[in-house]
Design a protein around this motif. Structure first.
Motif, PDB file in Angstrom:
ATOM      1  N   ALA A  68       0.833  -1.199   0.000  1.00 17.37           N
ATOM      2  CA  ALA A  68       0.000   0.000   0.000  1.00 17.37           C
ATOM      3  C   ALA A  68       0.872   1.254   0.000  1.00 17.37           C
ATOM      4  N   LEU A  72       1.116   4.337  -2.862  1.00 18.66           N
ATOM      5  CA  LEU A  72       1.070   5.771  -2.598  1.00 18.66           C
ATOM      6  C   LEU A  72       2.311   6.471  -3.122  1.00 18.66           C
ATOM      7  N   HIS A  77      -2.345  11.353  -5.636  1.00 16.00           N
ATOM      8  CA  HIS A  77      -3.536  11.050  -4.843  1.00 16.00           C
ATOM      9  C   HIS A  77      -4.436  12.269  -4.647  1.00 16.00           C
ATOM     10  N   ARG A  82      -7.284   8.636   3.888  1.00 15.32           N
ATOM     11  CA  ARG A  82      -6.452   7.437   3.763  1.00 15.32           C
ATOM     12  C   ARG A  82      -5.094   7.764   3.153  1.00 15.32           C
ATOM     13  N   HIS A  83      -5.055   8.737   2.266  1.00 11.03           N
ATOM     14  CA  HIS A  83      -3.797   9.133   1.635  1.00 11.03           C
ATOM     15  C   HIS A  83      -2.911   9.886   2.627  1.00 11.03           C
ATOM     16  N   ARG A  86      -1.496   7.614   5.450  1.00  5.16           N
ATOM     17  CA  ARG A  86      -0.426   6.719   4.985  1.00  5.16           C
ATOM     18  C   ARG A  86       0.850   7.505   4.709  1.00  5.16           C
ATOM     19  N   HIS A 229      -3.951  -1.699  -5.094  1.00  8.09           N
ATOM     20  CA  HIS A 229      -4.423  -0.541  -4.332  1.00  8.09           C
ATOM     21  C   HIS A 229      -4.700   0.651  -5.247  1.00  8.09           C
ATOM     22  N   LEU A 232      -5.454   4.108  -3.773  1.00  9.72           N
ATOM     23  CA  LEU A 232      -4.353   4.908  -3.246  1.00  9.72           C
ATOM     24  C   LEU A 232      -3.595   5.618  -4.368  1.00  9.72           C
ATOM     25  N   THR A 241      -7.811   5.227 -10.904  1.00 12.61           N
ATOM     26  CA  THR A 241      -8.431   4.240 -10.020  1.00 12.61           C
ATOM     27  C   THR A 241      -9.486   3.434 -10.769  1.00 12.61           C
TER      28      THR A 241
END
Length: 346
Positions: A68, A72, A77, A82-83, A86, A229, A232, A241
């Protein structure tokens, strides 16, 4: 005839956007093209898979990242929670802090995130930058190389010298044919012929099924991390995505600013039908006007013309292929038309 995408308003042609395309095998052979497949093009964020390889090689066994995290690193992103979380955890893993990052804040690529920031009177910083995963990874790489965090973003730093080598080697483009500029996030960005970019993506795709060297195993990891992912790599309602989810591990796709896009397609019946007996196929695209909406339209049209994936997969991306143009009342006032045909090289 000019290879372009045309936008209309009613019966009037409003704009024409020349398009350049190179479809390339992992051996570097130009298979299909439109426009000028040799156009010197800044990869911008489409260089991120190669930059991720350089980061992972620099870190070696000293600093470990999850798949993951690797996704990233390779992302542009949308600054969703979530971005950001991380990116912060990646910084912590190497003892770095936001103030070490040499990228600035900007509006999020997710409109909903922007609205929330405005309501909260929040000013985004470096960790909210769409390239923060790449920067966090490079800080870890710099530390692992023993070069320190300072000036990790400059061409003379060992981390950027490592990136330069990986870009040259994975693209197969001679160093004197690659130019370097400063990207929007303040890191060096390569420019090369679209054929070199296409070959780079084809080699990423080929590594998944035939990784015999340490470099190829690292490329395979980046490819698989992006596929595993996709949320991400982009974010909610983002094209990268949606594209990777639709194709379910067959390909990776990565946008670059100003109308640039790279696609790497794994070996399959589709690639063999294109004349590649083994290995993957890469697609490099540049919209001359720099339009981001239209580069997504071009990619979906190219995949349709090359018949990559089945009709169900391609229809899932139809909204991107021929986007309608609306006015402020929500009325359709225009359309997008593809005025190019992918031609087989002879």
């Amino acid at each position: 005839m000019l290879d372009c995408i045309r936008t209309t308003r009613g019966s009037v042609t409003e704009s024409t956007h020349p398009v350049h395309i190179a479809v390339v095998s992992a051996s570097g052979e130009l298979l299909y093209s439109a426009g000028n497949p040799h156009r010197q093009t800044l990869l911008r964020s489409a260089a991120k898979p190669a930059q991720s390889v350089a980061t992972l090689e620099a870190c070696g066994s000293k600093i470990s990242f999850s798949d993951a995290d690797v996704a990233l690193m390779s992302a542009s992103h949308s600054s969703e929670a979530r971005h950001i979380s991380r990116a912060r955890s990646m910084l912590a893993s190497c003892g770095a802090h936001e103030e070490h990052m040499r990228c600035g804040g900007h509006p999020a690529l997710n409109p909903g995130v922007n609205r929330a920031w405005i309501r909260a009177d929040f000013t985004p910083g470096a960790v909210e930058n769409n390239c923060s995963g790449k920067h966090a990874g490079m800080l870890a790489g710099a530390k692992s190389l023993g070069a320190g965090f300072a000036d990790y973003h400059t061409p003379e730093h060992p981390m950027q010298k490592a990136v330069k080598r990986v870009v040259e080697q994975t693209s197969g483009v001679e160093p004197h044919e690659i130019q370097w500029a400063v990207d929007g996030c303040n890191l060096p960005a390569p420019a090369m012929p679209l054929t070199g970019m296409g070959a780079m993506y084809a080699r990423f795709a080929s590594s998944v099924d035939n990784a015999t060297t340490e470099r190829e195993r690292t490329m395979k990891r980046v490819f698989e991390a992006m596929c595993a992912h996709p949320g991400l790599v982009g974010g909610e309602k983002r094209f990268c995505t949606k594209l990777m989810r639709a194709y379910g591990g067959l390909l990776i796709g990565k946008v670059g600013a100003d109308g640039c896009y790279g696609v790497g397609i794994r070996a399959s019946e589709d690639t063999r039908r294109l004349g590649v007996s083994e290995g993957g196929v890469g697609i490099a695209v540049k919209i001359e006007s720099g339009s981001m909406d239209l580069v997504y339209a071009a990619v979906t049209e190219i995949l349709a013309q090359l018949q990559i994936g089945n009709e169900d997969v391609r229809s899932a991306l139809q909204e991107w292929r021929t986007p309608e143009i609306f006015n402020t009342m929500g009325i359709v006032t225009g359309a997008t038309m593809h005025c190019f045909e992918i031609r087989k090289e002879t």
